[in-house]
Write a protein that holds these residues in place. Sequence first.
Motif, mmCIF file in Angstrom:
data_model
loop_
_atom_site.group_PDB
_atom_site.id
_atom_site.type_symbol
_atom_site.label_atom_id
_atom_site.label_comp_id
_atom_site.label_asym_id
_atom_site.label_seq_id
_atom_site.Cartn_x
_atom_site.Cartn_y
_atom_site.Cartn_z
ATOM 1 N N GLN A 156 0.834 -1.212 0.000
ATOM 2 C CA GLN A 156 0.000 0.000 0.000
ATOM 3 C C GLN A 156 0.867 1.261 0.000
ATOM 4 O O GLN A 156 0.372 2.370 -0.119
ATOM 5 C CB GLN A 156 -0.901 -0.016 1.242
ATOM 6 N N GLY A 157 2.164 1.047 0.142
ATOM 7 C CA GLY A 157 3.069 2.199 0.100
ATOM 8 C C GLY A 157 3.741 2.505 1.416
ATOM 9 O O GLY A 157 4.494 3.468 1.537
ATOM 10 N N LYS A 158 3.470 1.656 2.423
ATOM 11 C CA LYS A 158 4.071 1.909 3.741
ATOM 12 C C LYS A 158 5.327 1.051 3.898
ATOM 13 O O LYS A 158 5.378 0.131 4.708
ATOM 14 C CB LYS A 158 3.059 1.585 4.846
ATOM 15 N N GLY A 159 6.299 1.320 3.078
ATOM 16 C CA GLY A 159 7.535 0.533 3.137
ATOM 17 C C GLY A 159 7.877 -0.023 1.769
ATOM 18 O O GLY A 159 7.168 0.212 0.793
ATOM 19 N N ASN A 160 8.972 -0.761 1.725
ATOM 20 C CA ASN A 160 9.437 -1.311 0.446
ATOM 21 C C ASN A 160 8.620 -2.523 0.022
ATOM 22 O O ASN A 160 8.408 -3.445 0.806
ATOM 23 C CB ASN A 160 10.910 -1.733 0.562
ATOM 24 N N PHE A 161 8.189 -2.485 -1.217
ATOM 25 C CA PHE A 161 7.536 -3.660 -1.794
ATOM 26 C C PHE A 161 7.724 -3.601 -3.303
ATOM 27 O O PHE A 161 7.538 -2.554 -3.917
ATOM 28 C CB PHE A 161 6.040 -3.702 -1.477
ATOM 29 N N SER A 162 8.115 -4.717 -3.851
ATOM 30 C CA SER A 162 8.283 -4.775 -5.302
ATOM 31 C C SER A 162 7.575 -6.025 -5.811
ATOM 32 O O SER A 162 8.031 -7.141 -5.566
ATOM 33 C CB SER A 162 9.776 -4.817 -5.647
ATOM 34 N N TYR A 163 6.456 -5.807 -6.466
ATOM 35 C CA TYR A 163 5.688 -6.940 -7.003
ATOM 36 C C TYR A 163 6.502 -7.643 -8.092
ATOM 37 O O TYR A 163 7.244 -7.005 -8.837
ATOM 38 C CB TYR A 163 4.362 -6.433 -7.590
ATOM 39 N N SER A 164 6.341 -8.961 -8.179
ATOM 40 C CA SER A 164 7.056 -9.709 -9.219
ATOM 41 C C SER A 164 6.252 -10.938 -9.628
ATOM 42 O O SER A 164 5.283 -11.315 -8.971
ATOM 43 C CB SER A 164 8.418 -10.169 -8.697
ATOM 44 N N ARG A 165 6.710 -11.554 -10.687
ATOM 45 C CA ARG A 165 6.070 -12.769 -11.201
ATOM 46 C C ARG A 165 6.107 -13.893 -10.162
ATOM 47 O O ARG A 165 5.163 -14.659 -10.031
ATOM 48 C CB ARG A 165 6.805 -13.196 -12.478
ATOM 49 N N PHE A 166 7.205 -13.985 -9.441
ATOM 50 C CA PHE A 166 7.303 -15.034 -8.424
ATOM 51 C C PHE A 166 6.267 -14.813 -7.319
ATOM 52 O O PHE A 166 5.740 -15.766 -6.751
ATOM 53 C CB PHE A 166 8.710 -15.083 -7.808
ATOM 54 N N PHE A 167 6.008 -13.555 -7.030
ATOM 55 C CA PHE A 167 4.989 -13.247 -6.019
ATOM 56 C C PHE A 167 3.627 -13.761 -6.491
ATOM 57 O O PHE A 167 2.872 -14.361 -5.720
ATOM 58 C CB PHE A 167 4.930 -11.735 -5.765
ATOM 59 N N ALA A 168 3.333 -13.545 -7.761
ATOM 60 C CA ALA A 168 2.053 -14.011 -8.330
ATOM 61 C C ALA A 168 1.934 -15.529 -8.209
ATOM 62 O O ALA A 168 0.883 -16.059 -7.827
ATOM 63 C CB ALA A 168 1.948 -13.592 -9.797
ATOM 64 N N VAL A 169 3.022 -16.221 -8.507
ATOM 65 C CA VAL A 169 3.006 -17.692 -8.420
ATOM 66 C C VAL A 169 2.833 -18.129 -6.963
ATOM 67 O O VAL A 169 2.103 -19.083 -6.671
ATOM 68 C CB VAL A 169 4.294 -18.298 -9.029
ATOM 69 N N GLY A 170 3.483 -17.413 -6.057
ATOM 70 C CA GLY A 170 3.331 -17.713 -4.628
ATOM 71 C C GLY A 170 1.886 -17.572 -4.171
ATOM 72 O O GLY A 170 1.360 -18.422 -3.443
ATOM 73 N N LEU A 171 1.239 -16.511 -4.626
ATOM 74 C CA LEU A 171 -0.183 -16.307 -4.293
ATOM 75 C C LEU A 171 -1.032 -17.466 -4.806
ATOM 76 O O LEU A 171 -1.893 -17.994 -4.098
ATOM 77 C CB LEU A 171 -0.708 -15.018 -4.955
ATOM 78 N N PHE A 172 -0.775 -17.825 -6.051
ATOM 79 C CA PHE A 172 -1.568 -18.898 -6.657
ATOM 80 C C PHE A 172 -1.338 -20.220 -5.926
ATOM 81 O O PHE A 172 -2.266 -21.008 -5.739
ATOM 82 C CB PHE A 172 -1.237 -19.041 -8.143
ATOM 83 N N ARG A 173 -0.110 -20.433 -5.496
ATOM 84 C CA ARG A 173 0.209 -21.670 -4.760
ATOM 85 C C ARG A 173 -0.575 -21.722 -3.446
ATOM 86 O O ARG A 173 -1.073 -22.785 -3.048
ATOM 87 C CB ARG A 173 1.718 -21.737 -4.501
ATOM 88 N N LEU A 174 -0.691 -20.587 -2.781
ATOM 89 C CA LEU A 174 -1.485 -20.535 -1.544
ATOM 90 C C LEU A 174 -2.934 -20.942 -1.829
ATOM 91 O O LEU A 174 -3.529 -21.725 -1.086
ATOM 92 C CB LEU A 174 -1.470 -19.118 -0.946
ATOM 93 N N LEU A 175 -3.471 -20.397 -2.910
ATOM 94 C CA LEU A 175 -4.857 -20.712 -3.283
ATOM 95 C C LEU A 175 -5.011 -22.196 -3.625
ATOM 96 O O LEU A 175 -5.991 -22.832 -3.236
ATOM 97 C CB LEU A 175 -5.291 -19.857 -4.480
ATOM 98 N N GLU A 176 -4.044 -22.716 -4.352
ATOM 99 C CA GLU A 176 -4.069 -24.145 -4.724
ATOM 100 C C GLU A 176 -4.132 -25.028 -3.483
ATOM 101 O O GLU A 176 -4.938 -25.950 -3.397
ATOM 102 C CB GLU A 176 -2.776 -24.502 -5.480
ATOM 103 N N LEU A 177 -3.254 -24.730 -2.536
ATOM 104 C CA LEU A 177 -3.151 -25.575 -1.342
ATOM 105 C C LEU A 177 -4.382 -25.453 -0.447
ATOM 106 O O LEU A 177 -4.704 -26.370 0.306
ATOM 107 C CB LEU A 177 -1.885 -25.228 -0.552
#
Length: 246
Positions: A145-166
């Motif tokens: 949301q902007g309160k600190g460092n965050f850099s979205y990436s493709r690996f992050f997207a895959v991590g999210l999807f893996r959480l949903l899968e499990l």
Amino acid sequence: SSRMVVRCVAAALSDVPPTVAETKMNFLKSYKRPIPSIYNSVLQELLVQQHLMRYKRTYQYDPVFALGFVTVYEKLMEGYPSSNDQDAIFRAYIQALNEDPEQYRRDAQKLEEWARTQDANSLVAFSSRDGEIENMLKSISQRAQGKGNFSYSRFFAVGLFRLLELANATEPSILEKLCAALNINKRSVDRDLDVYRNLLSKLVQAKELLKEYVDREKKKREERVEPQTSNEAVTKCIADVHVASR
């Protein structure tokens, strides 16, 4: 004052990230054995991509990113001839990026174990609960949301999807809610998941071709050995006949 200048220069130099070539060299120094090209070409491509993510000013390691990378890596290396080499390559890869392979594995495992105990509702409602993983996700949400460092990436997207899968919660509506809860752009996630699926599809095809090639070569070798074996048997038989006739 000259000492201060030296210190300032040293500090500035320490902030200079390594080049892509240096990261690649670190990997090659750590893992010296040859890697079959079908795996190596993708690994090198991922290493370059991850180097660029890793040394962004806004980069901060996070466990969902780690889960995403571990997921991609394991899918890529499925069928690799040696599991020991698979692990050694993983360690060399992460260390080449000046990160901790054990932390990647540990965090990925924690997230996987947690996700298996969740369902669609509890996964999305992480912000209303306390717990190690929930707090990790809250931290990501705040940083995104902007309160600190965050850099979205493709690996992050895959991590999210893996959480949903499990959590057995792969419906698009759940992904949308989870993205909203984490302050992540769902359109970016959808796009990157498509790229990931295409990569997996190409890998499966390439591995099938490789297997066919290996099987074909093996068969050729066996066919070459068979006549040789039968020739040896005939020669031995003739020799035995000669001996017997003496």
